[in-house]
Design a protein around this motif. Structure first.
Motif, short mmCIF file in Angstrom:
data_model
loop_
_atom_site.label_atom_id
_atom_site.label_comp_id
_atom_site.label_asym_id
_atom_site.label_seq_id
_atom_site.Cartn_x
_atom_site.Cartn_y
_atom_site.Cartn_z
N TRP A 1 71.37 25.51 -3.45
CA TRP A 1 70.88 25.54 -2.06
C TRP A 1 69.87 26.64 -1.86
O TRP A 1 69.32 26.80 -0.79
N MET A 2 69.64 27.45 -2.89
CA MET A 2 68.68 28.54 -2.87
C MET A 2 68.90 29.47 -1.68
O MET A 2 68.03 29.69 -0.85
N LEU A 3 70.10 30.03 -1.63
CA LEU A 3 70.48 30.95 -0.55
C LEU A 3 70.45 32.41 -0.98
O LEU A 3 70.38 33.29 -0.14
N ASP A 4 70.52 32.68 -2.28
CA ASP A 4 70.60 34.04 -2.79
C ASP A 4 69.27 34.43 -3.43
O ASP A 4 69.00 34.07 -4.58
N ASN A 5 68.46 35.17 -2.69
CA ASN A 5 67.15 35.60 -3.19
C ASN A 5 67.37 36.71 -4.22
O ASN A 5 67.83 37.80 -3.89
N LEU A 6 67.00 36.44 -5.47
CA LEU A 6 67.21 37.37 -6.58
C LEU A 6 66.03 38.31 -6.81
O LEU A 6 66.09 39.16 -7.70
N TYR A 7 64.98 38.20 -6.01
CA TYR A 7 63.79 39.02 -6.23
C TYR A 7 64.13 40.49 -6.07
O TYR A 7 64.74 40.91 -5.09
N ASP A 8 63.69 41.29 -7.03
CA ASP A 8 63.90 42.73 -7.01
C ASP A 8 62.53 43.40 -7.13
O ASP A 8 61.89 43.33 -8.19
N ALA A 9 62.08 44.05 -6.07
CA ALA A 9 60.75 44.67 -6.06
C ALA A 9 60.63 45.76 -7.12
O ALA A 9 59.54 46.03 -7.62
N ALA A 10 61.74 46.38 -7.50
CA ALA A 10 61.71 47.41 -8.52
C ALA A 10 61.52 46.83 -9.92
O ALA A 10 61.09 47.53 -10.83
N ALA A 11 61.83 45.56 -10.07
CA ALA A 11 61.69 44.90 -11.37
C ALA A 11 61.20 43.46 -11.15
O ALA A 11 61.93 42.50 -11.36
N PRO A 12 59.94 43.32 -10.70
CA PRO A 12 59.44 41.96 -10.41
C PRO A 12 59.36 41.12 -11.69
O PRO A 12 59.17 41.67 -12.78
N PRO A 13 59.52 39.81 -11.58
CA PRO A 13 59.46 38.94 -12.76
C PRO A 13 58.02 38.73 -13.21
O PRO A 13 57.35 37.76 -12.83
N LEU A 14 57.51 39.65 -14.01
CA LEU A 14 56.10 39.63 -14.40
C LEU A 14 55.71 38.38 -15.16
O LEU A 14 54.59 37.89 -15.02
N ASP A 15 56.62 37.82 -15.96
CA ASP A 15 56.29 36.60 -16.69
C ASP A 15 56.07 35.44 -15.72
O ASP A 15 55.09 34.69 -15.85
N LEU A 16 56.94 35.32 -14.73
CA LEU A 16 56.77 34.26 -13.73
C LEU A 16 55.53 34.50 -12.89
O LEU A 16 54.81 33.56 -12.53
N ASP A 17 55.27 35.77 -12.56
CA ASP A 17 54.09 36.07 -11.76
C ASP A 17 52.81 35.74 -12.51
O ASP A 17 51.87 35.19 -11.94
N ARG A 18 52.76 36.04 -13.79
CA ARG A 18 51.58 35.69 -14.60
C ARG A 18 51.39 34.17 -14.62
O ARG A 18 50.27 33.67 -14.48
#
Length: 165
Positions: free
Chosen positions: A134-151
């Motif tokens: 249901w995509m209710l738990d946002n796992l994004y962490d600004a201190a450790a952004p997912p650089l591979d996904l961002d690229r």
């Protein structure tokens, strides 16, 4: 073709291993758009024509020509690019939101690696859809952004046609 690639191979199960493992999604605010539900002068001819009504059966709560009970359907904060990754090992959604109007200036969605310390896009989302469908738990962490996904997301954002991943 879909971004320069024919869907025929996917439909006929040819070279499925070579097919994309992710899909790029984008949405941009362009102009104000309010919907109103009362004091309507225009009715639609549903089902003979397109509907502009919330209640299709009664042909009511229409927004064409209405002037009361209005609400905005667009917002300057509702610009996003996203990457939906689905393969044997990952089932993720990664999204970046940015304020602005695409009508006034192109939005940049700067790559995380080029942002200054403490600087960030307006809002990020990262969901593990396998564990959280249901995509209710946002796992994004600004201190450790997912650089591979961002690229990967930024590569999709910058590409067109055959140049897309």
């Amino acid at each position: 073709p879909f971004d320069g690639r024919s869907l025929a191979g996917l439909l006929f199960e040819d070279n499925l291993a070579d097919w994309r493992q992710s899909v790029f999604i984008e949405y941009y605010y362009n102009d104000p758009n309010d919907k109103c539900l009362s004091n309507c002068t225009e009715q639609t001819a549903y089902p003979e024509a397109d509907a502009s009504c919330a209640d299709l059966i009664a042909n009511a709560l229409c927004w064409g020509g209405c002037t009361d009970d209005c609400y905005p359907t667009e917002d300057l904060r509702n610009n996003f690019i996203a990457l939906r990754v689905l393969n044997a090992s990952r089932d993720l959604l990664y999204a970046k939101y940015e304020n602005g109007s695409q009508t006034l200036a192109n939005l940049t969605f700067l790559p995380e690696e080029s942002r200054q310390e403490g600087g960030s896009c307006c809002f990020h989302e990262l969901f593990d859809a396998a564990a959280d469908p249901w995509m209710l738990d946002n796992l994004y962490d600004a201190a450790a952004p997912p650089l591979d996904l961002d690229r990967d997301l930024m590569a999709w954002f910058a590409c067109s046609g055959d140049a897309c991943p």
